[in-house]
Design a protein around this motif. Structure first.
Motif, short mmCIF file in Angstrom:
data_model
loop_
_atom_site.label_atom_id
_atom_site.label_comp_id
_atom_site.label_asym_id
_atom_site.label_seq_id
_atom_site.Cartn_x
_atom_site.Cartn_y
_atom_site.Cartn_z
N THR A 7 25.74 -25.31 0.70
CA THR A 7 26.58 -24.19 0.27
C THR A 7 26.18 -23.74 -1.14
O THR A 7 26.72 -24.27 -2.12
CB THR A 7 28.06 -24.58 0.28
N PRO A 8 25.28 -22.78 -1.26
CA PRO A 8 24.84 -22.33 -2.57
C PRO A 8 25.73 -21.25 -3.20
O PRO A 8 25.27 -20.47 -4.06
CB PRO A 8 23.45 -21.77 -2.27
N ALA A 27 15.83 -14.93 2.16
CA ALA A 27 16.71 -14.15 1.29
C ALA A 27 18.00 -13.79 2.02
O ALA A 27 19.11 -13.92 1.46
CB ALA A 27 15.99 -12.89 0.81
N HIS A 28 17.90 -13.36 3.26
CA HIS A 28 19.09 -12.99 4.03
C HIS A 28 20.00 -14.19 4.25
O HIS A 28 21.23 -14.09 4.09
CB HIS A 28 18.68 -12.39 5.37
N GLU A 29 19.44 -15.33 4.63
CA GLU A 29 20.29 -16.48 4.93
C GLU A 29 20.93 -17.05 3.66
O GLU A 29 22.11 -17.45 3.67
CB GLU A 29 19.49 -17.57 5.64
N LEU A 30 20.20 -17.06 2.56
CA LEU A 30 20.78 -17.54 1.30
C LEU A 30 21.88 -16.59 0.82
O LEU A 30 22.92 -17.04 0.34
CB LEU A 30 19.67 -17.66 0.25
N ALA A 31 21.66 -15.30 0.98
CA ALA A 31 22.70 -14.34 0.61
C ALA A 31 23.92 -14.50 1.51
O ALA A 31 25.06 -14.44 1.04
CB ALA A 31 22.14 -12.91 0.71
N ALA A 35 24.73 -17.15 -2.12
CA ALA A 35 23.91 -17.22 -3.32
C ALA A 35 23.54 -15.82 -3.81
O ALA A 35 23.38 -14.89 -3.01
CB ALA A 35 22.63 -18.01 -3.04
N ASP A 36 23.40 -15.67 -5.13
CA ASP A 36 22.72 -14.51 -5.67
C ASP A 36 21.22 -14.76 -5.60
O ASP A 36 20.79 -15.91 -5.43
CB ASP A 36 23.16 -14.24 -7.11
N VAL A 89 18.07 -21.07 -12.04
CA VAL A 89 17.77 -21.11 -10.61
C VAL A 89 18.26 -22.43 -10.04
O VAL A 89 17.87 -23.51 -10.49
CB VAL A 89 16.26 -20.94 -10.36
N GLY A 90 19.14 -22.33 -9.03
CA GLY A 90 19.67 -23.53 -8.38
C GLY A 90 18.96 -23.89 -7.09
O GLY A 90 18.98 -25.04 -6.66
N THR A 91 18.34 -22.89 -6.46
CA THR A 91 17.54 -23.12 -5.25
C THR A 91 16.23 -22.36 -5.38
O THR A 91 16.22 -21.18 -5.75
CB THR A 91 18.28 -22.65 -3.99
N LEU A 92 15.14 -23.04 -5.10
CA LEU A 92 13.81 -22.43 -5.15
C LEU A 92 13.18 -22.52 -3.77
O LEU A 92 13.08 -23.61 -3.19
CB LEU A 92 12.93 -23.15 -6.17
#
Length: 272
Positions: A7-8, A27-31, A35-36, A89-92
């Motif tokens: 859960t970002p 990008a779509h799944e993280l959004a 996440a930003d 940056v929390g996720t790369l």
């Protein structure tokens, strides 16, 4: 096995090579998960279109940074830009990369050098630069931080006609698995994703026809594999997308090495 949902929410994720294909999928799944985003790739117009789509669909705050990470100094420029903007940056997701097709003898040495620079050097430098922030996020907000490096099923054996690409992906998988061990006590979710052939622009860039591939993966297939791995309580050091691909990867470790190389070479030789 117990699961822990990744859960970002409230963090920022950086996706390289985000202008199309797997990068846009991440990008779509993280959004969608809250996440930003920081989006980087060579094609600024495509990034801007993606950012607008993410903002309209999910309310995502997106920062677009057009860059060619294969260029000398590009990673330093990106890290400096993030610092100026005060973005942690929390996720790369190190997705940027490309392959070429053809024998080593016939290859363009400059193009091969670019391939190593992007697939290996940029990934390594960016990971090293951002790792402290990733770990800090993992420790302050458990379950919200990840490092995802895009490897390939090509990482499990040498691939004649794509010698440099397979070698770079073997590096990515090995490097990521070592990081998985080194960071295991921090709470950071680290994994190398190993898809087989995916229906993206990859093969057009590589100059390779897709007619010989059966059952190519979709971007959604790879996203399911990636986020299933991240949602596990103990994220695996690597995850192979596709049951057939996982079976073949396992066989490569058990069969005689010369046989594996010979079979791969025959399967990957030019048509005709």
């Amino acid at each position: 096995m117990p699961h822990a949902v990744f859960t970002p929410i409230g963090t920022t994720a950086l996706v390289t090579g985000a202008s199309s294909g797997l990068g846009a999928g991440y990008a779509h799944e993280l959004a969608r998960r809250g996440a930003d985003l920081v989006l980087t790739a060579r094609r600024g117009e495509r990034l801007a279109d993606l950012a607008a789509d993410l903002a309209a669909t999910y309310g995502t705050v997106c920062t677009v940074i057009p860059l060619d990470l294969a260029c000398p100094g590009a990673v330093g420029e990106l890290v400096s830009d993030l610092g100026t903007r005060r973005i942690t940056v929390g996720t790369l997701v190190n997705n940027a990369g490309f392959g070429t097709y053809g024998t080593v003898l016939d290859s363009d040495p400059e193009r091969e050098a670019e391939q190593v620079a992007l697939n290996v050097q940029a990934l390594t430098a960016l990971t090293h630069a951002l790792l402290p922030g990733l770990i800090h996020t993992a420790q302050t907000t458990p379950g919200s931080a990840a490092l995802v490096n895009l490897a390939s099923t090509a990482s499990f054996q040498p691939v004649p006609q794509m010698a440099v690409y397979a070698a770079t992906k073997a590096y990515v998988r090995s490097y990521t698995e070592a990081l998985w061990y080194e960071t295991r006590a921090t709470g950071l979710k680290v994994t190398a994703i190993c898809p087989g052939p995916v229906s993206t622009e990859f093969f057009a860039v590589a100059g390779r026809t897709t007619s010989s591939f059966r059952g190519m993966l979709t971007v959604d297939d790879v996203m399911r594999t990636s986020f299933a791995a991240l949602d596990r309580a103990s994220t695996p050091p690597h995850a192979v997308s596709g049951r057939r691909n996982a079976l073949l990867a396992g066989l490569c470790a058990r069969l005689p090495h010369r046989l594996v190389i010979t079979a791969t070479g025959r399967l990957n030789r030019p048509a005709g």
